[in-house]
Design a protein around this motif. Structure first.
Motif, PDB file in Angstrom:
ATOM      1  N   ALA A  26       0.817  -1.210   0.000  1.00 11.46           N
ATOM      2  CA  ALA A  26       0.000   0.000   0.000  1.00 11.46           C
ATOM      3  C   ALA A  26       0.855   1.267   0.000  1.00 11.46           C
ATOM      4  CB  ALA A  26      -0.923  -0.001   1.213  1.00 11.46           C
ATOM      5  N   GLY A  27       2.151   1.105   0.284  1.00 12.39           N
ATOM      6  CA  GLY A  27       3.031   2.262   0.333  1.00 12.39           C
ATOM      7  C   GLY A  27       2.846   3.111   1.568  1.00 12.39           C
ATOM      8  N   TRP A  28       2.374   2.493   2.638  1.00 15.59           N
ATOM      9  CA  TRP A  28       2.155   3.230   3.875  1.00 15.59           C
ATOM     10  C   TRP A  28       3.053   2.709   4.977  1.00 15.59           C
ATOM     11  CZ3 TRP A  28       0.954   2.130   8.887  1.00 15.59           C
ATOM     12  CH2 TRP A  28       0.665   3.231   9.688  1.00 15.59           C
ATOM     13  N   PRO A  29       3.752   3.486   5.694  1.00 18.80           N
ATOM     14  CA  PRO A  29       4.086   4.863   5.346  1.00 18.80           C
ATOM     15  C   PRO A  29       5.025   4.850   4.145  1.00 18.80           C
ATOM     16  CG  PRO A  29       5.378   4.185   7.233  1.00 18.80           C
ATOM     17  CD  PRO A  29       4.434   3.049   6.906  1.00 18.80           C
ATOM     18  N   ALA A  30       5.148   5.951   3.469  1.00 22.93           N
ATOM     19  CA  ALA A  30       5.959   6.018   2.255  1.00 22.93           C
ATOM     20  C   ALA A  30       7.427   5.727   2.595  1.00 22.93           C
ATOM     21  CB  ALA A  30       5.831   7.388   1.611  1.00 22.93           C
ATOM     22  N   PRO A  31       7.903   4.518   2.272  1.00 23.37           N
ATOM     23  CA  PRO A  31       9.279   4.158   2.630  1.00 23.37           C
ATOM     24  C   PRO A  31      10.281   4.715   1.622  1.00 23.37           C
ATOM     25  CG  PRO A  31       8.216   2.308   1.579  1.00 23.37           C
ATOM     26  CD  PRO A  31       7.186   3.401   1.684  1.00 23.37           C
ATOM     27  N   ASN A  32      11.505   4.870   2.094  1.00 22.60           N
ATOM     28  CA  ASN A  32      12.588   5.214   1.185  1.00 22.60           C
ATOM     29  C   ASN A  32      13.013   3.933   0.450  1.00 22.60           C
ATOM     30  OD1 ASN A  32      14.163   3.729   2.942  1.00 22.60           O
ATOM     31  ND2 ASN A  32      15.018   5.517   3.966  1.00 22.60           N
ATOM     32  N   PRO A  33      13.939   3.999  -0.493  1.00 22.34           N
ATOM     33  CA  PRO A  33      14.318   2.782  -1.234  1.00 22.34           C
ATOM     34  C   PRO A  33      14.785   1.633  -0.335  1.00 22.34           C
ATOM     35  CG  PRO A  33      15.124   4.709  -2.390  1.00 22.34           C
ATOM     36  CD  PRO A  33      14.570   5.198  -1.067  1.00 22.34           C
ATOM     37  N   ALA A  34      15.529   1.952   0.707  1.00 25.65           N
ATOM     38  CA  ALA A  34      15.979   0.888   1.614  1.00 25.65           C
ATOM     39  C   ALA A  34      14.791   0.238   2.316  1.00 25.65           C
ATOM     40  CB  ALA A  34      16.955   1.451   2.650  1.00 25.65           C
ATOM     41  N   GLY A  35      13.804   1.032   2.693  1.00 20.47           N
ATOM     42  CA  GLY A  35      12.614   0.494   3.349  1.00 20.47           C
ATOM     43  C   GLY A  35      11.798  -0.396   2.425  1.00 20.47           C
ATOM     44  N   ARG A  36      11.770  -0.058   1.137  1.00 20.08           N
ATOM     45  CA  ARG A  36      11.037  -0.890   0.174  1.00 20.08           C
ATOM     46  C   ARG A  36      11.681  -2.261   0.012  1.00 20.08           C
ATOM     47  NH1 ARG A  36      10.005   4.199  -2.325  1.00 20.08           N
ATOM     48  NH2 ARG A  36      11.931   4.111  -3.531  1.00 20.08           N
ATOM     49  N   VAL A  37      12.973  -2.336   0.247  1.00 23.52           N
ATOM     50  CA  VAL A  37      13.671  -3.626   0.197  1.00 23.52           C
ATOM     51  C   VAL A  37      13.572  -4.326   1.549  1.00 23.52           C
ATOM     52  CG1 VAL A  37      15.937  -4.710  -0.071  1.00 23.52           C
ATOM     53  CG2 VAL A  37      15.243  -2.864  -1.608  1.00 23.52           C
ATOM     54  N   TRP A  38      13.735  -3.561   2.606  1.00 22.63           N
ATOM     55  CA  TRP A  38      13.790  -4.134   3.955  1.00 22.63           C
ATOM     56  C   TRP A  38      12.471  -4.776   4.385  1.00 22.63           C
ATOM     57  CZ3 TRP A  38      17.237  -5.736   7.222  1.00 22.63           C
ATOM     58  CH2 TRP A  38      16.875  -5.991   8.529  1.00 22.63           C
ATOM     59  N   ALA A  39      11.339  -4.112   4.141  1.00 22.14           N
ATOM     60  CA  ALA A  39      10.045  -4.605   4.627  1.00 22.14           C
ATOM     61  C   ALA A  39       9.717  -6.003   4.085  1.00 22.14           C
ATOM     62  CB  ALA A  39       8.937  -3.612   4.293  1.00 22.14           C
ATOM     63  N   PRO A  40       9.833  -6.260   2.786  1.00 28.09           N
ATOM     64  CA  PRO A  40       9.558  -7.627   2.310  1.00 28.09           C
ATOM     65  C   PRO A  40      10.573  -8.657   2.826  1.00 28.09           C
ATOM     66  CG  PRO A  40       9.452  -6.076   0.487  1.00 28.09           C
ATOM     67  CD  PRO A  40       9.985  -5.338   1.672  1.00 28.09           C
ATOM     68  N   LEU A  41      11.834  -8.245   2.937  1.00 27.10           N
ATOM     69  CA  LEU A  41      12.827  -9.187   3.472  1.00 27.10           C
ATOM     70  C   LEU A  41      12.530  -9.537   4.923  1.00 27.10           C
ATOM     71  CD1 LEU A  41      16.186  -7.848   1.987  1.00 27.10           C
ATOM     72  CD2 LEU A  41      14.939  -9.913   1.363  1.00 27.10           C
ATOM     73  N   GLN A  42      12.168  -8.543   5.706  1.00 24.90           N
ATOM     74  CA  GLN A  42      11.815  -8.794   7.104  1.00 24.90           C
ATOM     75  C   GLN A  42      10.576  -9.681   7.185  1.00 24.90           C
ATOM     76  OE1 GLN A  42      10.574  -5.355   9.315  1.00 24.90           O
ATOM     77  NE2 GLN A  42      11.105  -6.284  11.262  1.00 24.90           N
ATOM     78  N   ALA A  43       9.599  -9.433   6.329  1.00 24.87           N
ATOM     79  CA  ALA A  43       8.389 -10.263   6.316  1.00 24.87           C
ATOM     80  C   ALA A  43       8.736 -11.707   5.982  1.00 24.87           C
ATOM     81  CB  ALA A  43       7.380  -9.703   5.319  1.00 24.87           C
TER      82      ALA A  43
END
Length: 52
Positions: A17-34
């Motif tokens: 959903a893009g919430w909260p709007a992550p930076n590029p590192a966050g876009r990689v980190w969130a799925p890896l953490q999941a």
């Protein structure tokens, strides 16, 4: 185990959903953490099945 599954679903949902709007590192980190947390849930489920 249930909390890990919930964390996985919510992490993927928030990232999609893009919430909260992550930076590029966050876009990689969130799925890896999941994925790591989903792995923990799978290991917990397997261990629980063995004890029953």
């Amino acid at each position: 185990m249930e909390i890990n599954l919930l964390w996985t679903v919510l992490s993927v949902t928030a990232a999609a959903a893009g919430w909260p709007a992550p930076n590029p590192a966050g876009r990689v980190w969130a799925p890896l953490q999941a994925a790591v947390v989903a792995g923990f849930a799978a290991v917990q489920y397997a261990a629980l099945r063995r004890t029953r």
